[in-house]
Design an enzyme around this catalytic site. Structure first.
Site, PDB file in Angstrom:
ATOM      1  CE1 TYR A 227      -6.261  -2.397  -9.450  1.00  0.00           C
ATOM      2  CE2 TYR A 227      -5.663  -0.632 -10.948  1.00  0.00           C
ATOM      3  CZ  TYR A 227      -5.370  -1.433  -9.865  1.00  0.00           C
ATOM      4  OH  TYR A 227      -4.188  -1.249  -9.177  1.00  0.00           O
TER       5      TYR A 227
ATOM      6  CB  SER B  45      -3.952   2.764  -8.555  1.00  0.00           C
ATOM      7  OG  SER B  45      -3.493   2.588  -9.881  1.00  0.00           O
TER       8      SER B  45
END
Ligand code: NJP
Length: 245
Positions: free
Chosen positions: A155, A142
């Site tokens: 996250y 990501s």
């Protein structure tokens, strides 16, 4: 003819979003796709749709947090199609929240799916790839693996971990023909943000004007990485919507 024609790709998180789009893209390009996730109905519908378009697909319901199920998935792919060429560790969760909300159950889930699921995916395929001295492990990291933001603390931590696993793995495998790629998307329009439960975060993702990519944009990046000639390793790809900061 496409470089991935005839190759066998296992895709986790294939029941929606980026995984689903990647399955469709690779099937169109002639790859045999093994679809893995927990929602059997979605996987079965995707398999039927791919087959209707002339592609080849197989379904294996899998929870990536189970090491045994990930081993079974790899063996299923090899048993069904004779080999396993590409492992796309893509399943992931992003229930963003501020740390002082103490959503510890969600932290646990992110560690289990985003980190351990990826490690189990690597463990499940590495022996087979080493034996053949061939293969490609691709993982969805990501932009959150390249910078931390408030509410993304856990996250981002999971995605940093994944990116570092892939970097380390690529160094360990440098003398082999096994490739590794970390794909880092920016915002992509998928179901991912729908699982955010922190009311102070959720509205940010409900703004229809957020610049975002489609899952197909990321599928194209995965395909780009997978379709290079043998001597070319694309280790890291970052794909953002044009106007994402
Ligand atoms: O999201 P979504 P994306 N075992 O929710 C599966 C990363 N990413 O396509 O099990 C097995 O449509 C779930 O399947 P199911 C993100 O971190 C995204 O956007 O049936 N599978 C579903 O197929 C993630 O790593 C953005 O519920 C499990 C899939 O995961 C990847 O992209 C930005 C599972 C999630 O699909 C794909 O997410 C970015 C389990 N235990 C990175 N738990 C973005 N969308 O903006 C979940 O930087 N799944």
């Amino acid at each position: 003819m496409s470089e991935v024609n005839g190759k066998v790709i296992v895709i986790t998180g294939a029941s929606s979003g980026i995984g689903e789009a990647t399955a469709r893209k690779f099937a169109e390009e002639g790859a045999k796709v093994v679809l893995a996730a927990r929602r059997a109905d979605r996987l079965d519908a995707l398999k039927a749709s791919i087959e209707k378009g002339g592609g080849e697909a197989a379904v294996k319901v899998t929870d990536v947090t189970s090491r045994q199920e990930m081993e079974d998935l790899a063996q299923f792919a090899i048993g069904t199609f004779g080999q396993l060429d590409i492992m796309f560790n893509n399943a992931g969760l992003m229930p963003l929240s501020y740390m002082d909300k103490l959503k510890v159950d969600e932290w646990d889930r992110m560690v289990d799916v985003n980190i351990k699921g990826v490690l189990y995916g690597i463990a499940a395929v590495l022996p087979h790839m080493q034996e053949r001295n061939s293969g490609h492990i691709i993982t969805t990291a990501s932009v959150a693996a390249h910078g931390v933001f408030p509410s993304g603390t856990v996250y981002c931590g999971t995605k940093y971990a994944v990116r570092i696993f892939m970097e380390g793995l690529s160094k360990e495998l440098a003398q082999t023909n096994i490739k590794t790629t970390s794909i880092s998307p920016g915002v992509v329009e998928t179901e991912l943000a729908s699982f955010i439960t922190d009311a102070d975060v959720k509205p940010r993702f409900e703004d229809p004007n957020i610049p975002s990519l489609t899952s197909e944009d990321i599928a194209n990046a995965v395909f780009y990485a997978a379709s290079q000639p043998l001597g070319v390793a694309v280790n890291e790809v970052i794909v953002r919507p044009l106007h994402q900061g």
